[in-house]
Design an enzyme around this catalytic site. Structure first.
Site, mmCIF file in Angstrom:
data_model
loop_
_atom_site.group_PDB
_atom_site.id
_atom_site.type_symbol
_atom_site.label_atom_id
_atom_site.label_comp_id
_atom_site.label_asym_id
_atom_site.label_seq_id
_atom_site.Cartn_x
_atom_site.Cartn_y
_atom_site.Cartn_z
ATOM 1 N N GLU A 298 0.780 -1.548 0.359
ATOM 2 C CA GLU A 298 0.134 -0.725 -0.298
ATOM 3 C C GLU A 298 0.892 1.362 0.095
ATOM 4 O OE1 GLU A 298 -3.613 0.530 2.649
ATOM 5 O OE2 GLU A 298 -2.074 1.881 4.014
ATOM 6 N N ARG B 152 -16.000 3.302 3.806
ATOM 7 C CA ARG B 152 -16.939 3.930 4.596
ATOM 8 C C ARG B 152 -15.416 5.564 4.823
ATOM 9 N NH1 ARG B 152 -18.481 4.204 10.422
ATOM 10 N NH2 ARG B 152 -16.697 4.896 10.230
ATOM 11 N N GLY B 153 -14.762 5.008 5.737
ATOM 12 C CA GLY B 153 -13.738 5.861 5.278
ATOM 13 C C GLY B 153 -14.239 6.361 6.667
ATOM 14 N N TYR C 80 -11.737 -6.397 9.784
ATOM 15 C CA TYR C 80 -10.879 -6.048 10.918
ATOM 16 C C TYR C 80 -10.820 -7.142 11.919
ATOM 17 C CZ TYR C 80 -12.053 -1.349 9.705
ATOM 18 O OH TYR C 80 -12.609 -0.522 8.120
ATOM 19 N N LYS D 166 -21.785 -6.241 3.471
ATOM 20 C CA LYS D 166 -20.438 -6.105 2.601
ATOM 21 C C LYS D 166 -20.837 -6.804 1.384
ATOM 22 C CE LYS D 166 -17.187 -4.291 5.003
ATOM 23 N NZ LYS D 166 -16.129 -3.902 4.751
ATOM 24 N N GLN E 240 5.154 5.801 16.112
ATOM 25 C CA GLN E 240 4.468 5.602 14.919
ATOM 26 C C GLN E 240 3.459 4.136 15.597
ATOM 27 O OE1 GLN E 240 6.774 2.918 11.840
ATOM 28 N NE2 GLN E 240 4.690 2.501 10.985
ATOM 29 N N LYS F 90 7.496 3.367 2.167
ATOM 30 C CA LYS F 90 9.067 4.375 2.210
ATOM 31 C C LYS F 90 9.934 2.901 1.323
ATOM 32 C CE LYS F 90 8.475 5.530 7.319
ATOM 33 N NZ LYS F 90 9.224 4.875 8.652
#
Length: 282
Positions: free
Chosen positions: A5, A95-96, A132, A152, A199, A259
């Site tokens: 990603e 969805r966000g 999740y 979904k 992080q 990265k």
């Protein structure tokens, strides 16, 4: 197979550096690359620009994210039209995050399943979604979350990518539960190489992700030393991926944080393993 990603720039002046980083990752020849969506502003166009550049100039299949919580139907359909114009065929429907203070706002899309239906109706896309393993933070229970996940998938979601996790047993238990619930689409585990101590604090605050004691000890011991933490974080992520492959998972998605050096090291660590892993089960 291994995929990565990447994310578009938040500001226009960062575009060239972000584009370069994504190109360096593309040169590693991952199975595909997903590009997150800069919702709510003009930089969302960079999602398509970067995704098409990866696909057209480096031959790496691209998966464009699309969020809906702050959009109306017209905006979503306009974005889907742009995706077709860019030749993008794969969409991760999300969805966000609901903006703070807008929890009770009436909106066109309240759930990702509604976006999945919209994309399905629009046509000609391979549609993915998020899941999740530890349960969505807004769900009252994992059982409730799995019911929503089934909705979904029933709406047209063809594969799922997990939120990051740091204990593989959580993923294995989750897979058992969703299969029992009748969810049979492929599930791609998402792995985050943690390369600095700050992080992980942000990750836990946002997602409530469980941290095994072994991982906490790594962060406590090496978190204040950037080079040591990077090496330890890459090693931990590599071990997670090897264990997943060894247990029959055949695809892993790595949250690269743009990265290239981290992506390259993980690919190098798995160079002999990835080829042997083709054809496993999700």
């Amino acid at each position: 197979m291994l995929s990565f990603e990447v994310f578009p720039p938040k500001t226009d002046d960062k575009y060239d550096s972000v584009k370069h980083a994504t190109e360096e990752i593309a040169k590693l020849r991952p199975a595909y690359m997903s590009v997150t969506y800069g919702a709510g502003g003009g930089t969302s166009d960079y999602t398509l620009s970067i995704a098409s550049n990866i696909k057209d100039n480096y031959g790496v299949p691209s998966l464009a994210h699309l969020t809906c919580v702050s959009s109306d139907t017209e905006t979503v359909r306009a974005q889907l039209t742009k995706m077709k114009e860019f030749g993008i065929e794969n969409v991760l429907a999300l969805r966000g995050d609901i903006p703070e203070g807008e929890e009770n706002t009436v909106r066109a899309y309240s759930y990702a399943s509604e976006l999945v239906r919209e994309i399905k109706e629009f046509g000609d896309f391979c549609i993915g979604g998020a899941c999740y393993p530890e349960g969505h933070v807004e769900s009252q229970s994992q059982k409730e979350d799995i019911l929503h996940l089934r909705e979904k998938v029933d709406a047209g979601c063809e594969f799922l990518t997990t939120q990051m996790f740091f204990d593989n047993n959580i993923l294995y238990n989750f897979l058992y539960k969703i299969r029992e619930a009748g969810i049979t689409v492929p599930v791609v585990p998402g792995i985050m190489p943690v390369t600095n101590g700050a992080q992980i604090e942000r990750i836990c605050k946002l997602s409530g992700t469980y941290l095994p004691q072994r991982f906490k000890q790594i962060v406590d011991r090496f978190g204040s030393d950037p080079d040591a933490m990077k090496q330890a974080g890459i090693a931990y992520a590599t071990e997670q991926i090897i264990d997943l492959f060894a247990n029959g998972v055949n695809a892993v998605h790595v949250y690269s944080m743009n990265k290239p050096d981290v992506a390259e090291k993980i690919m190098e660590n798995l160079s002999c393993i990835i080829g042997k892993n083709e054809g496993g089960a999700l």
